[in-house]
Design a protein around this motif. Structure first.
Motif, mmCIF file in Angstrom:
data_model
loop_
_atom_site.group_PDB
_atom_site.id
_atom_site.type_symbol
_atom_site.label_atom_id
_atom_site.label_comp_id
_atom_site.label_asym_id
_atom_site.label_seq_id
_atom_site.Cartn_x
_atom_site.Cartn_y
_atom_site.Cartn_z
ATOM 1 N N GLY A 29 45.349 155.301 24.699
ATOM 2 C CA GLY A 29 44.192 155.195 23.823
ATOM 3 C C GLY A 29 44.345 154.078 22.816
ATOM 4 O O GLY A 29 45.425 153.550 22.581
ATOM 5 N N SER A 30 43.240 153.685 22.181
ATOM 6 C CA SER A 30 43.301 152.690 21.120
ATOM 7 C C SER A 30 42.207 152.970 20.113
ATOM 8 O O SER A 30 41.206 153.603 20.428
ATOM 9 N N ILE A 31 42.398 152.521 18.881
ATOM 10 C CA ILE A 31 41.373 152.667 17.867
ATOM 11 C C ILE A 31 41.218 151.345 17.153
ATOM 12 O O ILE A 31 42.086 150.491 17.184
ATOM 13 N N GLY A 32 40.084 151.181 16.518
ATOM 14 C CA GLY A 32 39.868 150.003 15.697
ATOM 15 C C GLY A 32 39.591 150.405 14.274
ATOM 16 O O GLY A 32 38.834 151.341 14.048
ATOM 17 N N GLU A 33 40.212 149.735 13.344
ATOM 18 C CA GLU A 33 39.929 149.999 11.924
ATOM 19 C C GLU A 33 38.525 149.492 11.623
ATOM 20 O O GLU A 33 38.141 148.403 12.029
ATOM 21 N N VAL A 90 28.026 161.346 0.719
ATOM 22 C CA VAL A 90 28.162 160.443 1.870
ATOM 23 C C VAL A 90 29.626 160.324 2.290
ATOM 24 O O VAL A 90 30.520 160.185 1.464
ATOM 25 N N PHE A 91 29.845 160.382 3.596
ATOM 26 C CA PHE A 91 31.168 160.113 4.160
ATOM 27 C C PHE A 91 31.055 158.911 5.087
ATOM 28 O O PHE A 91 30.147 158.836 5.913
ATOM 29 N N THR A 92 31.984 157.971 4.952
ATOM 30 C CA THR A 92 31.969 156.771 5.783
ATOM 31 C C THR A 92 33.230 156.730 6.640
ATOM 32 O O THR A 92 34.329 156.532 6.119
ATOM 33 N N PRO A 93 33.092 156.945 7.952
ATOM 34 C CA PRO A 93 34.271 156.900 8.814
ATOM 35 C C PRO A 93 34.863 155.496 8.846
ATOM 36 O O PRO A 93 34.135 154.502 8.845
ATOM 37 N N SER A 94 36.188 155.400 8.865
ATOM 38 C CA SER A 94 36.855 154.104 8.829
ATOM 39 C C SER A 94 37.516 153.734 10.147
ATOM 40 O O SER A 94 38.053 152.641 10.282
ATOM 41 N N LYS A 95 37.474 154.648 11.130
ATOM 42 C CA LYS A 95 38.162 154.406 12.396
ATOM 43 C C LYS A 95 37.244 154.757 13.559
ATOM 44 O O LYS A 95 36.307 155.539 13.399
ATOM 45 N N ALA A 96 37.548 154.199 14.711
ATOM 46 C CA ALA A 96 36.799 154.526 15.917
ATOM 47 C C ALA A 96 37.703 154.389 17.123
ATOM 48 O O ALA A 96 38.473 153.433 17.240
ATOM 49 N N VAL A 97 37.643 155.366 18.041
ATOM 50 C CA VAL A 97 38.420 155.325 19.276
ATOM 51 C C VAL A 97 37.825 154.259 20.191
ATOM 52 O O VAL A 97 36.612 154.195 20.382
ATOM 53 N N GLY A 98 38.682 153.434 20.766
ATOM 54 C CA GLY A 98 38.227 152.359 21.642
ATOM 55 C C GLY A 98 37.683 152.878 22.961
ATOM 56 O O GLY A 98 37.859 154.042 23.336
ATOM 57 N N THR A 99 37.014 151.995 23.709
ATOM 58 C CA THR A 99 36.422 152.353 24.987
ATOM 59 C C THR A 99 36.943 151.436 26.091
ATOM 60 O O THR A 99 37.413 150.333 25.837
ATOM 61 N N CYS A 100 36.851 151.911 27.333
ATOM 62 C CA CYS A 100 37.118 151.105 28.523
ATOM 63 C C CYS A 100 35.770 150.750 29.141
ATOM 64 O O CYS A 100 34.887 151.610 29.235
#
Length: 317
Positions: free
Chosen positions: A312-316, A221-231
């Protein structure tokens, strides 16, 4: 990214949190490979015979400018480095990026010293299509919940009627970087608008070429820790749009049964535009790897080019 985004809609809000830095050179190579032309040139044209008519399609690609990638966007790329083997094949999942809608892309390598069993002919769009033979395989991506359900079924058959939370995926092969025994490519995916599926972890699978009843092997299993933000945008009539650099998600008004648009276009302030879909001309513009109807009633598109959404922005996570 200097251009502000205009979609003939009123801006509603922009997510804006930042994350840890990622090596920009590595991230630039990742985005260039994932949203480049996959070794097929700047334009691809093909036809499809529906039995009653022949439809013509066209698809466009664009070179990714490393200078146009924000630090936050680059920081969202995560190393996966997981492998799985089955039927003489080795699948190595390399790096991954995801946005807040649950759409994204994964770089992978698939190898077999005896040769990769592809179907006759090469897909004009570079899509990976396997020959369904006992010695072949197919690729997949599942939530960790789905992987656990399979494990439970094999152990004694519990949760047999529970829904299986798969990911919707398309795999595109890089024509220039691949050989008969080693394919390099991109898996584009959507989690049906449910980012929680990704937050709970995902696995990548190899299935035997016999289909769903064949043997199945999966990575850990891999669990992503980040995500690119949206407008987020709205036109005031109930139509809402969420944009990330690599997904376009539309929510139609309640009660509207139209789940597709005749034309989807992103327009920029300098007058240029990026047409994602247009079925009004003699040749259908198909600048999306695929679209997916989500569980919440929205529709997500994964464009063939990065969308310039500004800083751009990301959220932890």
């Amino acid at each position: 990214m200097p251009l502000a985004l205009v979609v003939a809609l009123a801006i509603a809000g922009v997510a804006a949190t930042s994350g840890a830095a990622y090596a920009l050179s590595d991230a630039a190579a990742f985005f260039q490979a994932m949203w480049g032309n996959h070794g097929m040139g700047d334009n691809v044209d093909w036809t499809q015979d529906t039995g009653t008519e022949t439809l013509s399609y066209t698809r466009n690609y664009r070179t990714v400018d490393p200078a146009a990638l924000s630090e936050d966007m680059s920081a969202a790329v995560e190393d996966v480095e997981l492998s799985v083997q089955a039927n003489g094949y080795t699948l190595t999942v390399e790096s991954m990026v995801v946005d807040e809608v649950g759409c994204g892309a994964v770089s992978f390598m698939l190898s077999n010293l005896a040769g990769v069993a592809l179907s006759d002919g090469v897909s004009p769009t570079g899509e990976l299509v396997f020959e369904q033979v006992p010695g072949g395989v197919s690729l997949g991506m599942e939530s960790a919940d789905a992987a656990q359900r399979y494990a439970d079924l094999e152990a004694g058959g519990v949760n047999g009627d529970a829904p299986v939370p798969f990911m919707d995926t398309r795999c595109i092969v890089n024509q220039e970087a691949s050989t008969e025994t080693e394919l390099r490519g991109t898996m584009y995916f959507s989690s049906w608008g449910n980012l929680d599926l990704l937050r709970n972890g995902v696995v990548w699978t190899l299935r035997s070429g016999d289909g769903e009843s064949g043997e199945r092997a999966s990575t850990s299993v891999f669990t992503p820790s980040k995500a690119v933000g949206t407008c987020a945008f709205s036109d005031g009539s109930g139509v809402r749009v969420q944009l990330s650099p690599f997904s376009f998600t539309v929510a139609y008004p309640k009660g509207d049964d139209e789940f597709s648009a005749e034309r989807l276009t992103v327009r920029y302030q300098d007058g240029t535009e990026f047409v994602i879909e247009d079925d009004q001309g003699a040749s259908v513009v198909a600048n999306a790897y695929f679209s997916c109807g989500n569980d919440d009633g929205t529709v997500s598109y994964l464009p063939t080019q990065l969308i310039d959404v500004g800083e751009g922005s990301i959220g932890e996570r």
